[in-house]
Design a protein around this motif. Structure first.
Motif, PDB file in Angstrom:
ATOM      1  N   UNK A 414      40.946  56.984 104.423  1.00  0.00           N
ATOM      2  CA  UNK A 414      41.154  57.387 103.027  1.00  0.00           C
ATOM      3  C   UNK A 414      41.170  56.200 102.069  1.00  0.00           C
ATOM      4  N   UNK A 415      41.333  55.003 102.580  1.00  0.00           N
ATOM      5  CA  UNK A 415      41.385  53.772 101.788  1.00  0.00           C
ATOM      6  C   UNK A 415      41.168  52.605 102.745  1.00  0.00           C
ATOM      7  N   UNK A 416      40.969  51.426 102.200  1.00  0.00           N
ATOM      8  CA  UNK A 416      40.887  50.228 103.029  1.00  0.00           C
ATOM      9  C   UNK A 416      42.246  49.928 103.629  1.00  0.00           C
ATOM     10  N   UNK A 544      52.948  52.179 105.647  1.00  0.00           N
ATOM     11  CA  UNK A 544      53.959  53.205 105.353  1.00  0.00           C
ATOM     12  C   UNK A 544      53.904  53.617 103.888  1.00  0.00           C
ATOM     13  N   UNK A 545      52.716  54.013 103.445  1.00  0.00           N
ATOM     14  CA  UNK A 545      52.529  54.431 102.053  1.00  0.00           C
ATOM     15  C   UNK A 545      52.345  55.941 102.006  1.00  0.00           C
ATOM     16  N   UNK A 546      53.128  56.627 101.205  1.00  0.00           N
ATOM     17  CA  UNK A 546      53.082  58.084 101.144  1.00  0.00           C
ATOM     18  C   UNK A 546      51.922  58.556 100.289  1.00  0.00           C
ATOM     19  N   UNK A 547      51.415  59.726 100.625  1.00  0.00           N
ATOM     20  CA  UNK A 547      50.370  60.358  99.841  1.00  0.00           C
ATOM     21  C   UNK A 547      48.980  59.789 100.031  1.00  0.00           C
ATOM     22  N   UNK A 548      48.784  58.997 101.066  1.00  0.00           N
ATOM     23  CA  UNK A 548      47.471  58.411 101.318  1.00  0.00           C
ATOM     24  C   UNK A 548      47.308  58.141 102.803  1.00  0.00           C
ATOM     25  N   UNK A 607      44.649  52.440 117.745  1.00  0.00           N
ATOM     26  CA  UNK A 607      44.763  52.464 116.291  1.00  0.00           C
ATOM     27  C   UNK A 607      44.668  53.902 115.836  1.00  0.00           C
ATOM     28  N   UNK A 608      45.789  54.411 115.356  1.00  0.00           N
ATOM     29  CA  UNK A 608      45.921  55.832 115.034  1.00  0.00           C
ATOM     30  C   UNK A 608      45.935  56.026 113.525  1.00  0.00           C
ATOM     31  N   UNK A 609      44.928  56.685 112.959  1.00  0.00           N
ATOM     32  CA  UNK A 609      44.960  57.012 111.535  1.00  0.00           C
ATOM     33  C   UNK A 609      45.870  58.225 111.298  1.00  0.00           C
ATOM     34  N   UNK A 610      46.610  58.205 110.199  1.00  0.00           N
ATOM     35  CA  UNK A 610      47.499  59.341 109.898  1.00  0.00           C
ATOM     36  C   UNK A 610      47.766  59.404 108.403  1.00  0.00           C
ATOM     37  N   UNK A 611      48.438  60.464 107.989  1.00  0.00           N
ATOM     38  CA  UNK A 611      48.820  60.630 106.597  1.00  0.00           C
ATOM     39  C   UNK A 611      50.279  60.269 106.395  1.00  0.00           C
ATOM     40  N   UNK A 612      51.108  61.280 106.101  1.00  0.00           N
ATOM     41  CA  UNK A 612      52.531  61.001 105.887  1.00  0.00           C
ATOM     42  C   UNK A 612      53.341  61.066 107.180  1.00  0.00           C
TER      43      UNK A 612
END
Length: 640
Positions: A414-416, A544-548, A607-612
């Motif tokens: 979703x972002x770098x 640990x950034x919320x909403x992204x 390396x695990x991509x995740x959201x919140x």
């Protein structure tokens, strides 16, 4: 601007003045054309119409901020501002090293005359002819200050005399001719200036033809720019007797040397910098367009290579339309370019890429492995919330735009998130030497005994075979040099192999092997984008950034790591910086792992991509040395 008639450059505005001070130049100029007199030559060029012609506007006293800076002898290049002083002839020091010690790239750009297009824009915005007069004065300023310099070789001017470096000569030609043809009917562009410029064009082409040694430098993008300069001159100054020779020479060089020798069979330019890939690709496309104006074309194989370069460039961009950051590159969006190309070529897949999935048809390709260029892009889509990664497992790179970044991995969710450090600047200081270019400290690879990778083989001589649909593997074995040591001499002989696997929609799995016969300290580095908040919990590190989008990195348990999060550090060594574009650097977190090993070790990372919601996964080492990942109720077994 100059008003004192005692200045030499202000005594060269008429035909008579130029004939008196430069008789040999004017005689040669006439010999190169079919005209009987300089007045006939001027009449021809004054009336010539091109696509660059600008209609004269009603005069205005309105001013333009950038134009005023130039009129006050002030130039801003790479964000660095400098006011130029003048000598007794009213000329600048065109061989300036810039406002900072040894800022040689400032001086190079200064000599390319990019300011001409901005002065033309200033006139079009305001109607103030002072900006045309400034173009007129700058042309004479440069020509008077820099008499044609014949020398032994390219290297004779590479570092010491920027005005007549062949690349700058080639890039000045289109800058000059566009400005000239914009205002050739304006009286503010004096007769003497036009004659001096036309005479100097001959010298510029002589410089390009006779004083380039770039074939000995692995055919870099600069060689293409030089030949493109010849074509600009040949196409737009066909009145010169040698114009056809300039074009013929450039086309031959392009067909035989430049295109086939600059690009790998899978379409990647061999300097292995995405920014310079675009530079070369755009030069190739423009070259084809320019020679088309005189009824010529490139060899069909060259045209095919150009198409491959374009396909590569558009297919590997990030889901947000930004370019990969590798080698000497900037990180920027090319969505508008892809959109224009999609319309021009009726490519529904490029339209989908350019609009992040809003229009067009989704490409049938997602994972892309380039075994010659040594790059792998793994993704699960082209929308902005997709996964994307860039793995560099190729050669070092030709002609000096490569970094010590073998086996680097960038990750987007979703972002770098995991990023390359960028290039920052080209000046030879501690930033270039110790971090951005000639060091591995700014890349997601492994340091050995605190040392960086040496310069490996410049070119891939055969394709890498350890690749598949969702994985790629490479080995770096050219040795490591101590920090701030001799970057070309290996002291530590360890080798590093890395394999990257992408499980679509789930995770990336990375395996590293350091091959050693003695004790050594290894330091895997993971650099995060400046926008990422980074924490570590035990041996794991995550954002640990919320909403992204976020990323969790879990190492295999067979090595006990010391972990340090470093941001914006200068001492005892530079670490934790990011450069998105030239001349700009920003503090950014680097997760530096370190451990001492006694013999060859293989270790891994999930390396695990995740959201919140932070995901749960387990990574174990099996008795036979293989790795097992347990995630969402499934087991995955991997080996190097």
């Amino acid at each position: 601007m100059l008003t004192d008639s005692s200045y030499l450059i202000n005594r060269l505005v008429s035909v008579e003045q130029v004939e008196q001070l430069y008789p040999d130049k004017m005689q040669l100029l006439l010999q190169q054309t079919a005209f009987k007199s300089l007045q006939q030559l001027l009449a021809c060029f004054r009336s010539k119409q091109t696509e660059f012609t600008i209609n004269r506007m009603a005069y205005s006293e309105e001013t333009d901020e950038i134009g005023e800076e130039y009129c006050n002898d002030t130039f801003t290049i790479y964000g660095v501002r400098m006011q130029m002083s003048r000598d007794g002839n009213g000329c600048y020091d065109w061989n300036t090293k810039g406002p900072q010690a040894n800022y040689y790239s400032w001086g190079q750009i200064f000599n390319r005359h990019n300011c001409f297009s901005q002065l033309a824009e200033a006139y079009q915005k305001t109607g103030n002819t002072k900006y045309v007069s400034m173009i007129d004065e700058l042309l004479r300023n440069w020509i008077v200050a820099n008499p044609w310099y014949k020398r032994a070789s390219y290297e004779d001017v590479e570092w010491n005399f920027r005005p007549w470096r062949s690349l700058e000569a080639a890039l000045r030609i289109p800058a000059w001719l566009k400005a000239f043809y914009a205002f050739q009917a304006f009286p503010e562009l004096h007769d003497g200036t036009i004659l001096l410029m036309l005479s100097s064009i001959l010298e510029h082409c002589d410089c390009i033809l006779n004083y380039t040694s770039w074939p000995a430098h692995n055919y870099p993008n600069i060689y293409a720019s030089e030949m493109l300069g010849l074509v600009w001159a040949g196409v737009y100054f066909q009145e010169f007797r040698d114009a056809a020779k300039w074009i013929e020479t450039a086309v031959q060089v392009f067909n035989q040397d430049i295109v086939p020798k600059q690009v790998y069979p899978d379409g990647i330019q061999k300097e292995l910098s995405f920014s310079y890939h675009l530079v070369a690709m755009h030069d190739f496309q423009l070259f084809r367009q320019l020679i088309g104006q005189v009824g010529l074309t490139l060899h069909p194989e060259c045209l095919k290579i150009i198409e491959q370069m374009q396909a590569y460039a558009y297919q590997v961009v990030q889901p947000n339309g930004y370019t990969p950051l590798n080698g000497d590159s900037d990180h920027r969006s090319i969505q508008d370019e892809i959109l224009r190309s999609a319309a021009e070529h009726n490519r529904a897949d490029w339209l989908y890429i350019a609009t992040s999935g809003a229009e067009g048809e989704e490409p049938g390709y997602q994972n892309l492995v380039y075994p010659w260029g040594g790059q792998a892009v793994f993704r699960n889509g082209y929308t902005r919330d997709s996964h994307w990664s860039f793995f560099d497992f190729g050669a070092f790179a030709t002609s000096g735009h490569g970094h010590r970044d073998k086996l680097h991995l960038s990750v987007y969710n979703e972002r770098d998130i995991l990023v390359d450090s960028g290039r920052y600047i080209y000046e030879y200081d501690e930033w270039l030497m110790d971090y951005f270019r000639e060091s591995s400290y700014g890349h997601n690879t492994v340091l050995v005994n605190g040392g960086s990778q040496c310069e490996g083989p410049a070119e891939q001589l055969e394709p890498e075979t350890a690749c598949g649909e969702n994985y790629a593997m490479g080995t770096y074995n050219s040795g490591y040099y101590p920090h701030r040591g001799d970057s070309r001499t290996p002291v530590f002989t360890q080798a590093h192999t890395r394999k990257v696997i992408y499980e679509k929609n789930r995770f990336w799995f990375v395996m590293d092997r350091i091959m050693t016969e003695s004790n050594c300290m290894i330091s895997p580095l993971w650099h995060f984008h400046p926008d990422c908040t980074v924490i570590h919990e035990g041996q794991a590190v995550r954002t640990s950034d919320s909403g992204t989008g976020n990323l969790l990195i879990i190492p295999s348990p067979n090595i006990k790591w010391d972990i340090t999060l470093i941001k914006g550090q200068r001492e005892p060594y530079i670490q934790g910086w990011y450069s998105e574009k030239y001349g700009v650097k920003t503090p950014a977190v680097c997760a530096e792992y370190s451990a001492t090993i006694t013999d060859t070790q293989t270790f891994a990372w999930i390396m695990l991509p995740f959201g919140d919601q932070v995901p749960e996964a387990a990574l174990a080492v099996m008795a036979d040395g293989r790795f097992r990942v347990t995630y969402e109720g499934q087991s995955y077994i991997y080996s190097l």
